[in-house]
Design an enzyme around this catalytic site. Structure first.
Site, mmCIF file in Angstrom:
data_model
loop_
_atom_site.group_PDB
_atom_site.id
_atom_site.type_symbol
_atom_site.label_atom_id
_atom_site.label_comp_id
_atom_site.label_asym_id
_atom_site.label_seq_id
_atom_site.Cartn_x
_atom_site.Cartn_y
_atom_site.Cartn_z
ATOM 1 N N ASP A 242 115.740 -24.457 43.980
ATOM 2 C CA ASP A 242 117.189 -24.226 44.372
ATOM 3 C C ASP A 242 117.542 -24.228 45.838
ATOM 4 O O ASP A 242 118.559 -24.385 46.211
ATOM 5 C CB ASP A 242 117.357 -22.467 44.039
ATOM 6 N N LYS A 253 113.663 -20.240 40.672
ATOM 7 C CA LYS A 253 113.437 -19.024 39.803
ATOM 8 C C LYS A 253 112.272 -18.075 39.721
ATOM 9 O O LYS A 253 111.270 -18.432 39.905
ATOM 10 C CB LYS A 253 113.629 -19.479 38.276
HETATM 11 O O1 MRU Z 1 119.548 -18.956 38.077
HETATM 12 P P1 MRU Z 1 119.416 -20.344 37.511
HETATM 13 O O2 MRU Z 1 119.477 -20.326 35.825
HETATM 14 O O3 MRU Z 1 120.710 -21.145 37.888
HETATM 15 O O4 MRU Z 1 118.406 -20.665 38.144
HETATM 16 C C1 MRU Z 1 117.860 -22.243 38.063
HETATM 17 C C2 MRU Z 1 116.671 -22.649 38.526
HETATM 18 O O5 MRU Z 1 115.914 -21.433 39.228
HETATM 19 C C3 MRU Z 1 116.123 -23.706 38.354
HETATM 20 O O6 MRU Z 1 114.846 -24.039 38.055
HETATM 21 C C4 MRU Z 1 116.664 -24.679 39.578
HETATM 22 O O7 MRU Z 1 118.147 -24.557 39.783
HETATM 23 C C5 MRU Z 1 116.335 -25.839 39.600
HETATM 24 S S1 MRU Z 1 117.578 -26.900 37.991
HETATM 25 C C6 MRU Z 1 117.122 -28.447 38.711
#
Ligand code: MRU
Length: 357
Positions: A242, A253
């Site tokens: 992220d 995550k």
């Molecule tokens: O809370 P989210 O579902 O938006 O979190 C997503 C993640 O943590 C993904 O692993 C990250 O965005 C990478 S997506 C290519």
């Protein structure tokens, strides 16, 4: 012909439609997003999610705003853009894409062509989403080459966390894109899918995508990683990101950092795959990455939109949505511009083109 998962974001004849990912895998339903306010809410409530997709949605939110005005003032546009950026704090893609939209508007104003913004911002949003496919394919190929150096062409046992496929990235995916690419080369034996508490991106979304692709996989609880690694049942861990700081520290995550620590302990290679829009070269380390804290009910209750309370009345929960994996635990970071191995600031800046002149 193989049928992939449904697209998360559709712009159709002047209308924005988002696949409501909160309802997956059992209900496939699109919501029409009419205003920038609805767009902000859709990002915040995770109708749409995944770092690249929230960035693209942010751009389409700007398109909606611009198309709703008779005339545009740059300052109003910037205020609207700032409002959208606040929808979610950790994934830097949202800010990166929106800042590019602001730059586009500023340049148009400077050349006296701000009236062209409605057409230009739409073309830009579509171009950004379309370019994800080639970018993700190039990192998938580089990842496949790296794994070939380690394991030859034998089918691999891979573990992934959260959801990093089409649903998160619009096209192909990052970590899941690499897994899909390897599967196409018959180099995947089995995928371990972390269920990814509390929002269950793994068991709801990643499994949904892998089933579409016909890839053998098993959903596991996050706590199983140590058991699998100790038993030699994982060849590599592949995750997305992220936000990646200059030194390679990576926000992803919640649960990712724990996995990385366990992988380090057992000598299992741990890879991050992310487009350069997920890099934040303005910050030195993970210390400076804001971590989103979400509603405690996501933990206290179970069952998504129709959630039932599980924890006793009166109990509280703490719900950080992301954690920081420090760069020393990461074997390599792959982006569309190349691979960062080993992970350090010098190498990262060289690959991303952010080195100081
Ligand atoms: O809370 P989210 O579902 O938006 O979190 C997503 C993640 O943590 C993904 O692993 C990250 O965005 C990478 S997506 C290519």
């Amino acid at each position: 012909m193989k049928k992939g998962p449904p697209y998360p974001i559709c712009w159709n004849k002047g209308h924005l439609w988002l696949l409501d990912q909160r309802l997956l895998p059992h209900i496939v339903k699109y919501r029409q997003i009419r205003t920038i306010k609805e767009c902000h809410e859709a990002i915040k409530s995770m109708v749409v999610r995944g770092a690249p997709c929230i960035g693209f949605t942010g751009l389409f939110g700007l398109v909606l705003w611009v198309h709703s005005r008779r005339s545009i003032l740059l300052d109003d546009f910037i205020s609207a853009a700032r409002f959208l950026k606040e929808a979610r704090p950790t994934a830097v893609n949202l800010a990166t894409e929106i800042d590019s939209g602001i730059l586009l508007a500023r340049n148009l104003e400077q050349s006296g062509r701000l009236r062209e913004l409605p057409r230009k911002i739409l073309a830009f949003a579509q171009m950004r989403m379309d370019s994800a496919e080639a970018d993700n394919l190039s990192m998938a190929k580089a990842m496949a080459d790296e794994l070939k150096k380690k394991y030859g062409t034998r089918p691999l046992r891979l573990l992934t966390h959260c959801n990093t496929g089409v649903l998160a990235c619009g096209k192909l995916g990052t970590a899941l894109g690499a897994i899909s690419f390897l599967h196409g080369k018959k180099r995947v034996e089995r995928v371990w899918v972390d269920e990814t508490r509390p929002y269950l991106q793994g068991s709801r979304l990643t499994s949904f995508e892998l089933l579409h692709e016909g890839i053998r996989h098993d959903i596991v609880v996050e706590g199983v990683a140590s058991h699998l690694m100790r038993s030699g049942m994982i060849d590599a861990v592949l995750v997305g990101a992220d936000r990646i700081a200059r030194n390679g520290d990576t926000a992803n995550k919640i649960g990712t950092a724990t996995l990385a620590v366990v992988a380090f302990h057992y000598g299992v290679p741990f890879y991050v795959l992310a487009p350069t829009s997920s890099f934040d070269l303005s910050i030195a380390s993970g210390e400076d990455i804001p971590i989103e804290i979400r509603d405690e009910n996501e933990i206290l209750c179970y069952g998504g939109v129709n959630a039932k309370r599980i924890a006793p009345k009166g109990a509280h929960a703490f719900n950080p949505s992301f954690d920081i994996t420090t760069h020393d635990l990461i074997t390599g970071i792959f982006c569309e511009k190349g691979s960062i191995t080993p992970v350090n600031e010098k190498k990262l800046l060289r690959v991303t083109g952010g080195e100081k002149k």
